[in-house]
Design a protein around this motif. Structure first.
Motif, PDB file in Angstrom:
ATOM      1  N   GLN A 175      -6.947  24.858 -36.214  1.00 22.19           N
ATOM      2  CA  GLN A 175      -8.121  24.998 -35.345  1.00 22.19           C
ATOM      3  C   GLN A 175      -9.023  23.767 -35.460  1.00 22.19           C
ATOM      4  O   GLN A 175      -9.281  23.279 -36.547  1.00 22.19           O
ATOM      5  N   LEU A 176      -9.498  23.268 -34.333  1.00 18.68           N
ATOM      6  CA  LEU A 176     -10.428  22.141 -34.290  1.00 18.68           C
ATOM      7  C   LEU A 176     -11.857  22.657 -34.242  1.00 18.68           C
ATOM      8  O   LEU A 176     -12.146  23.649 -33.563  1.00 18.68           O
ATOM      9  N   GLN A 177     -12.739  21.969 -34.953  1.00 18.94           N
ATOM     10  CA  GLN A 177     -14.147  22.360 -34.965  1.00 18.94           C
ATOM     11  C   GLN A 177     -15.009  21.108 -34.933  1.00 18.94           C
ATOM     12  O   GLN A 177     -14.772  20.152 -35.668  1.00 18.94           O
ATOM     13  N   LEU A 178     -16.000  21.119 -34.050  1.00 19.92           N
ATOM     14  CA  LEU A 178     -17.006  20.063 -33.994  1.00 19.92           C
ATOM     15  C   LEU A 178     -18.159  20.501 -34.877  1.00 19.92           C
ATOM     16  O   LEU A 178     -18.656  21.629 -34.746  1.00 19.92           O
ATOM     17  N   ILE A 179     -18.584  19.643 -35.784  1.00 23.78           N
ATOM     18  CA  ILE A 179     -19.770  19.902 -36.605  1.00 23.78           C
ATOM     19  C   ILE A 179     -20.717  18.746 -36.341  1.00 23.78           C
ATOM     20  O   ILE A 179     -20.328  17.582 -36.419  1.00 23.78           O
ATOM     21  N   THR A 180     -21.938  19.074 -35.998  1.00 21.72           N
ATOM     22  CA  THR A 180     -22.896  18.035 -35.635  1.00 21.72           C
ATOM     23  C   THR A 180     -24.247  18.293 -36.276  1.00 21.72           C
ATOM     24  O   THR A 180     -24.603  19.432 -36.568  1.00 21.72           O
ATOM     25  N   LEU A 203     -33.248  18.206 -40.496  1.00 19.88           N
ATOM     26  CA  LEU A 203     -32.125  18.055 -39.576  1.00 19.88           C
ATOM     27  C   LEU A 203     -31.552  19.432 -39.288  1.00 19.88           C
ATOM     28  O   LEU A 203     -31.573  20.307 -40.148  1.00 19.88           O
ATOM     29  N   VAL A 204     -31.038  19.607 -38.090  1.00 14.89           N
ATOM     30  CA  VAL A 204     -30.394  20.850 -37.695  1.00 14.89           C
ATOM     31  C   VAL A 204     -28.880  20.616 -37.698  1.00 14.89           C
ATOM     32  O   VAL A 204     -28.411  19.547 -37.306  1.00 14.89           O
ATOM     33  N   VAL A 205     -28.144  21.617 -38.147  1.00 14.03           N
ATOM     34  CA  VAL A 205     -26.679  21.543 -38.186  1.00 14.03           C
ATOM     35  C   VAL A 205     -26.122  22.649 -37.293  1.00 14.03           C
ATOM     36  O   VAL A 205     -26.580  23.792 -37.350  1.00 14.03           O
ATOM     37  N   ALA A 206     -25.142  22.294 -36.460  1.00 13.76           N
ATOM     38  CA  ALA A 206     -24.531  23.261 -35.543  1.00 13.76           C
ATOM     39  C   ALA A 206     -23.050  22.906 -35.374  1.00 13.76           C
ATOM     40  O   ALA A 206     -22.610  21.819 -35.764  1.00 13.76           O
ATOM     41  N   SER A 207     -22.306  23.831 -34.785  1.00 10.54           N
ATOM     42  CA  SER A 207     -20.878  23.578 -34.588  1.00 10.54           C
ATOM     43  C   SER A 207     -20.367  24.345 -33.383  1.00 10.54           C
ATOM     44  O   SER A 207     -21.077  25.163 -32.801  1.00 10.54           O
ATOM     45  N   LYS A 208     -19.113  24.074 -33.051  1.00 12.34           N
ATOM     46  CA  LYS A 208     -18.407  24.877 -32.055  1.00 12.34           C
ATOM     47  C   LYS A 208     -16.917  24.647 -32.227  1.00 12.34           C
ATOM     48  O   LYS A 208     -16.482  23.585 -32.694  1.00 12.34           O
ATOM     49  N   ALA A 209     -16.155  25.647 -31.858  1.00  9.88           N
ATOM     50  CA  ALA A 209     -14.697  25.534 -31.884  1.00  9.88           C
ATOM     51  C   ALA A 209     -14.261  24.732 -30.662  1.00  9.88           C
ATOM     52  O   ALA A 209     -14.868  24.820 -29.594  1.00  9.88           O
ATOM     53  N   LEU A 210     -13.214  23.953 -30.831  1.00  6.74           N
ATOM     54  CA  LEU A 210     -12.678  23.153 -29.736  1.00  6.74           C
ATOM     55  C   LEU A 210     -11.225  23.549 -29.480  1.00  6.74           C
ATOM     56  O   LEU A 210     -10.474  23.791 -30.427  1.00  6.74           O
ATOM     57  N   GLN A 211     -10.860  23.570 -28.222  1.00  6.14           N
ATOM     58  CA  GLN A 211      -9.463  23.774 -27.851  1.00  6.14           C
ATOM     59  C   GLN A 211      -8.777  22.410 -27.851  1.00  6.14           C
ATOM     60  O   GLN A 211      -9.397  21.400 -27.491  1.00  6.14           O
ATOM     61  N   GLN A 212      -7.524  22.365 -28.256  1.00  4.49           N
ATOM     62  CA  GLN A 212      -6.805  21.098 -28.369  1.00  4.49           C
ATOM     63  C   GLN A 212      -6.813  20.303 -27.063  1.00  4.49           C
ATOM     64  O   GLN A 212      -7.096  19.106 -27.070  1.00  4.49           O
ATOM     65  N   ASP A 225     -23.361  23.486 -26.050  1.00  8.14           N
ATOM     66  CA  ASP A 225     -22.939  24.877 -26.288  1.00  8.14           C
ATOM     67  C   ASP A 225     -22.582  25.114 -27.748  1.00  8.14           C
ATOM     68  O   ASP A 225     -21.580  25.740 -28.078  1.00  8.14           O
ATOM     69  N   LEU A 226     -23.446  24.611 -28.609  1.00  5.27           N
ATOM     70  CA  LEU A 226     -23.234  24.699 -30.056  1.00  5.27           C
ATOM     71  C   LEU A 226     -23.757  26.015 -30.621  1.00  5.27           C
ATOM     72  O   LEU A 226     -24.623  26.660 -30.025  1.00  5.27           O
ATOM     73  N   VAL A 227     -23.257  26.379 -31.789  1.00  2.00           N
ATOM     74  CA  VAL A 227     -23.741  27.543 -32.527  1.00  2.00           C
ATOM     75  C   VAL A 227     -24.507  27.020 -33.737  1.00  2.00           C
ATOM     76  O   VAL A 227     -23.985  26.216 -34.520  1.00  2.00           O
ATOM     77  N   LEU A 228     -25.730  27.466 -33.871  1.00  2.64           N
ATOM     78  CA  LEU A 228     -26.594  27.030 -34.966  1.00  2.64           C
ATOM     79  C   LEU A 228     -26.044  27.494 -36.310  1.00  2.64           C
ATOM     80  O   LEU A 228     -25.728  28.667 -36.496  1.00  2.64           O
ATOM     81  N   LEU A 229     -25.933  26.558 -37.251  1.00  4.36           N
ATOM     82  CA  LEU A 229     -25.510  26.890 -38.612  1.00  4.36           C
ATOM     83  C   LEU A 229     -26.691  26.930 -39.572  1.00  4.36           C
ATOM     84  O   LEU A 229     -26.685  27.682 -40.534  1.00  4.36           O
TER      85      LEU A 229
END
Length: 181
Positions: free
Chosen positions: A11-16, A62-71, A105-109
């Motif tokens: 699974q790919l995940q963007l963390i920003t 700083l705010v940290v968020a992520s989202k799952a990515l489709q290949q 369209d990130l989810v707050l961590l």
């Protein structure tokens, strides 16, 4: 700033991470009504409260968020990113635009806060400049609350001083009302 990671299961995940004023706008449902936002971002209310507390205490946040990515989505984005990086015209602008595409369209961590201590002698140096009649200005990208807290710590501000706060939104309101006249 973002990173794309691949978990052991593939699974790919963007963390920003980034400044709260930018990151909170990039959350999923950021423009939705509060009730919908709360359902999609369960950490939003408590994190916002913590950000305000930490800023008032003078911490850098700083705010940290992520989202799952489709290949297939990632592959298409990576191609656009590679093309932007190779651009000979407005490379920085193109890279920023492509990065902004994926950072939506990130989810707050959560949030982080660090104390950014002043170097030794800074408050005394600023006080000496002020005592000598030298005008000192501060221009910062920090949150207003953080900047004011640091201003007090650095002895740039004191309780008897009037603090004039200018925000970008104030300038936009002023310029749009004067241009409509």
């Amino acid at each position: 700033m973002s990173v794309v990671v691949r978990h052991p299961d593939g699974q790919l995940q963007l963390i920003t991470k980034g400044a709260d004023n930018v990151m909170l706008e990039r959350l999923a449902a950021a423009s939705n009504p509060a009730a919908e936002q709360a359902a999609l971002q369960p950490l939003l209310a408590s994190t916002s409260a913590h950000l305000n507390e930490m800023s008032k205490a003078g911490y850098r946040t700083l705010v940290v968020a992520s989202k799952a990515l489709q290949q297939q989505d990632y592959d298409a984005w990576a191609s656009r990113y590679k093309e932007a990086c190779a651009s000979l015209v407005d490379r920085n602008g193109r890279v920023a635009a492509v990065c902004e595409e994926i950072e939506r369209d990130l989810v707050l961590l959560g949030a982080t806060a660090v104390e950014d201590k002043l170097q030794d002698g800074v408050p005394e140096s600023i006080a000496a400049l002020s005592a000598a009649g030298i005008k000192v200005w501060v221009l910062t990208g920090d949150k207003m609350e953080t900047a004011i807290s640091i201003g007090h710590t650095a002895r740039l501000l004191h309780q008897q001083m009037a603090v004039i706060k200018v925000r970008e939104a104030d300038l936009l309101v002023t310029s749009s009302s004067s241009s409509s006249s």
